[in-house]
Design an enzyme around this catalytic site. Structure first.
Site, PDB file in Angstrom:
ATOM      1  N   ARG A   1      -6.315  17.813   2.832  1.00  0.00           N
ATOM      2  CA  ARG A   1      -7.213  18.036   1.695  1.00  0.00           C
ATOM      3  C   ARG A   1      -8.444  18.824   2.124  1.00  0.00           C
ATOM      4  NH1 ARG A   1      -7.684  11.978  -0.219  1.00  0.00           N
ATOM      5  NH2 ARG A   1      -6.237  11.533   1.495  1.00  0.00           N
TER       6      ARG A   1
ATOM      7  N   HIS B   1     -11.819   4.758  -0.910  1.00  0.00           N
ATOM      8  CA  HIS B   1     -11.745   3.948   0.316  1.00  0.00           C
ATOM      9  C   HIS B   1     -12.537   2.648   0.182  1.00  0.00           C
ATOM     10  CE1 HIS B   1     -10.820   7.899   2.596  1.00  0.00           C
ATOM     11  NE2 HIS B   1      -9.702   7.203   2.486  1.00  0.00           N
TER      12      HIS B   1
ATOM     13  N   ASN C   1       0.872  -1.177   0.000  1.00  0.00           N
ATOM     14  CA  ASN C   1       0.000   0.000   0.000  1.00  0.00           C
ATOM     15  C   ASN C   1       0.908   1.225   0.000  1.00  0.00           C
ATOM     16  OD1 ASN C   1      -1.725   2.139   0.578  1.00  0.00           O
ATOM     17  ND2 ASN C   1      -2.898   1.033   2.112  1.00  0.00           N
TER      18      ASN C   1
ATOM     19  N   ARG D   1      -2.444  -1.966  -3.588  1.00  0.00           N
ATOM     20  CA  ARG D   1      -3.573  -1.046  -3.487  1.00  0.00           C
ATOM     21  C   ARG D   1      -3.361   0.084  -4.492  1.00  0.00           C
ATOM     22  NH1 ARG D   1      -4.339   3.956   0.393  1.00  0.00           N
ATOM     23  NH2 ARG D   1      -6.479   4.516  -0.115  1.00  0.00           N
TER      24      ARG D   1
ATOM     25  N   GLU E   1      -7.402  -3.085   5.131  1.00  0.00           N
ATOM     26  CA  GLU E   1      -7.373  -3.075   3.666  1.00  0.00           C
ATOM     27  C   GLU E   1      -6.421  -4.137   3.129  1.00  0.00           C
ATOM     28  OE1 GLU E   1      -8.028   1.683   2.907  1.00  0.00           O
ATOM     29  OE2 GLU E   1      -6.381   0.993   4.172  1.00  0.00           O
TER      30      GLU E   1
END
Length: 411
Positions: free
Chosen positions: A248, A187, A18, A99, A387
Site C-alpha cells: 500500500r 489497527h 482473523n 476481527r 490481537e
C-alpha cells in the site's frame, strides 16, 4: 480426550478468526477468570497454487503443518476446521470472535453478529476493499461450521472512535463530510492490547502516559495515545493513508491522484489496485513488499525503499508527538516493529536530540524489550502484540452479556 480439551471450572472456549486478504489466523482460548490461549494456527497463500496450513499448542508443539490448495477463504477455513476436529471438540466452542477491519461510525465496540449488523458491514466494503470482503467471507464460513456458537465482531476502528474532532476531520468542508467521511484510524485491536499490556506490567498510571505506538508490519501505522485515548493516528479515512506499507502506498498528494486520473487517463479502478496492491515497499523496491526479504538483499533499490519507509515513519512520529505536546514512551510492535532492529534504529536515532531519547543500540541489536538507556528521557520498548487475545477478552464480555437462551444454545 486431547490436552486442549481439559475441562475447566466455569469456563468456556472462544475461537478467534482473523481473515486477511490472502491469509487466516485462528486461535483457541479457554475463557474463565483468565483468558488463556490453548492453540493457534494460520493458513497463508490463500488463492495461490499452494497454501500452507499449520497449527501449534500454546507450548509450541506442532499439531500439523502441511501444504494444501485453498482457492478462497471459505475453503481455507473449512480445511482448517477439518484438521482441527482431530484435536478439539468443535461442538464445545461457545463463541467465535471475528476481527473486522472497519466498523464505520456506528460500531464502536464489539458487536454480536446479526443479519442487520452483517448487512451494515457489507456497505463498508468500499471503505476497506482489501480487507472487508475477506473479513465477511470468514464470518459466513465460520457460522456454517459452528452454527450454535455466538458469533461477534471486533473492529479495528473502535479504539480510535473517540479521537478529538480535529483529528477526525478530513480537511473537506462540513457540507461534504458525513458520518462516513472522516478519519477513522485502524489497527485498533493491536493498540488496545498494547495499552492493556502496559497497564498490566507497569500500572494504570503508566498506561496513561503519552505513548507513541508504532504498529509496523505488512500494514503499518502509528498512533499517539494519551490517557488511554487516541489523540491522532497516521491512518485516516482508509487503510491506505500514512506510512508506506508492504504493497500500500501510504500518503499520496491528492493533487497527484487527480492528475493521474484527469491528465494521464488512469481509470480509477486501476489506480485503486495500484495504490493497494502495487505500491509501498513492493513498488518502491521493484522486488518485494516483505521487509525481511529487502533487508537480506544487496540491491540498492531495496535499501532506498527501506530508507523511504524509515523517513516517512520518522516524519509521522514527529507529527504525532507534536499532537500530544511530547512523549513519555515509544513502543514498537508488529512483525517489523518487533523483529527489524535496523528499522527501529533508523526511526529513533535521528529523533534522539529532539525528544531526549538515549537509544541503546546494543540492546536494540540484541532484540531486548527495552532499547533505551536507563537515563533516557523517553523509554523505548518492543512489545509483542496479540490481537487474538483482545478479541477473546471482548468475547468474555459478549458471552456474559448474551441472553440466557443464547448461552444455552452455545454451550
Amino acid at each position: 480426550m486431547s490436552a486442549l480439551d481439559t475441562p475447566q471450572r466455569e469456563s468456556h472456549r472462544v475461537l478467534t478468526v482473523n481473515s486477511g486478504s490472502s491469509s487466516l489466523k485462528i486461535a483457541l482460548f479457554r475463557v474463565g477468570n483468565d483468558v488463556v490461549k490453548t492453540m493457534s494456527g494460520a493458513v497463508t497463500g490463500i488463492g495461490a497454487s499452494e497454501a500452507r496450513m499449520s497449527a501449534e499448542t500454546a507450548y509450541g508443539d506442532t499439531l500439523w503443518d502441511e501444504r494444501t490448495c485453498c482457492i478462497n477463504h471459505p475453503v481455507a477455513l473449512e480445511t482448517f476446521f477439518h484438521e482441527m476436529a482431530a484435536h478439539v471438540d468443535l461442538g464445545g466452542i461457545s463463541a467465535v470472535g471475528h476481527r473486522v477491519v472497519h466498523g464505520g461510525p456506528h460500531y464502536t465496540s464489539a458487536q454480536r453478529l446479526t443479519p442487520k449488523v452483517e448487512a451494515d458491514l457489507r456497505k463498508l466494503i468500499p471503505l476497506a476493499p482489501l480487507h472487508m470482503p475477506a473479513n465477511l467471507d470468514g464470518i459466513v464460513a465460520a457460522r456454517l461450521r459452528l452454527p450454535n456458537a455466538l458469533h461477534y465482531a471486533c473492529f479495528d476502528t473502535s479504539f480510535h472512535s473517540d479521537m478529538p474532532i480535529a483529528a477526525q476531520r478530513t480537511g473537506l468542508p462540513p457540507e461534504m463530510e458525513d458520518p462516513f467521511i472522516r478519519r477513522f484510524g485502524f489497527h485498533g485491536l493491536s493498540y488496545a492490547f498494547i495499552v492493556d499490556d502496559l497497564a498490566a506490567r507497569a500500572g494504570q498510571a503508566v498506561s496513561r502516559q503519552r505513548l507513541l505506538v508504532a504498529h509496523l508490519g505488512a500494514g503499518a501505522s502509528m498512533a499517539a495515545i494519551e490517557n488511554r485515548q487516541t489523540i491522532d493516528t497516521s491512518m485516516g479515512f482508509s487503510a491506505l493513508a500514512g506510512l508506506p506499507m508492504a504493497t500500500r502506498s501510504g500518503d499520496v498528494d491528492p493533487g497527484l491522484l487527480l492528475h493521474l486520473i484527469i491528465e494521464k487517463g488512469w481509470a480509477p479502478s486501476v489506480l485503486r489496485d495500484q495504490l493497494y496492491l502495487g505500491a509501498g515497499l513492493l513498488g518502491l523496491s521493484g522486488l518485494s513488499g516483505d521487509v525481511k526479504t529487502l533487508l537480506k538483499t544487496q540491491d540498492p533499490n531495496a535499501s532506498e525503499a527501506l530508507a523511504q519507509f524509515a523517513y516517512q515513519a520518522r516524519k509521522q512520529a514527529g507529527a504525532l508527538i507534536a499532537a500530544m505536546g511530547g512523549v513519555d514512551r515509544i513502543i514498537f510492535t508488529g512483525g517489523v516493529g518487533e523483529h527489524a532492529p535496523s528499522i527501529r534504529a533508523a526511526i529513533c536515532q535521528p529523533l534522539s536530540d529532539l525528544y531526549r531519547i538515549k537509544f541503546d543500540a546494543a540492546a536494540n541489536d540484541r532484540g531486548e524489550a527495552c532499547i533505551s538507556k536507563p537515563d533516557s528521557g523517553v523509554i523505548v520498548e518492543t512489545v509483542h502484540t496479540d490481537e487474538a487475545m483482545m478479541i477473546a477478552r471482548y468475547g468474555r464480555e459478549m458471552f456474559e452479556a448474551a441472553p440466557a437462551q443464547m448461552k444455552r444454545r452455545a454451550s
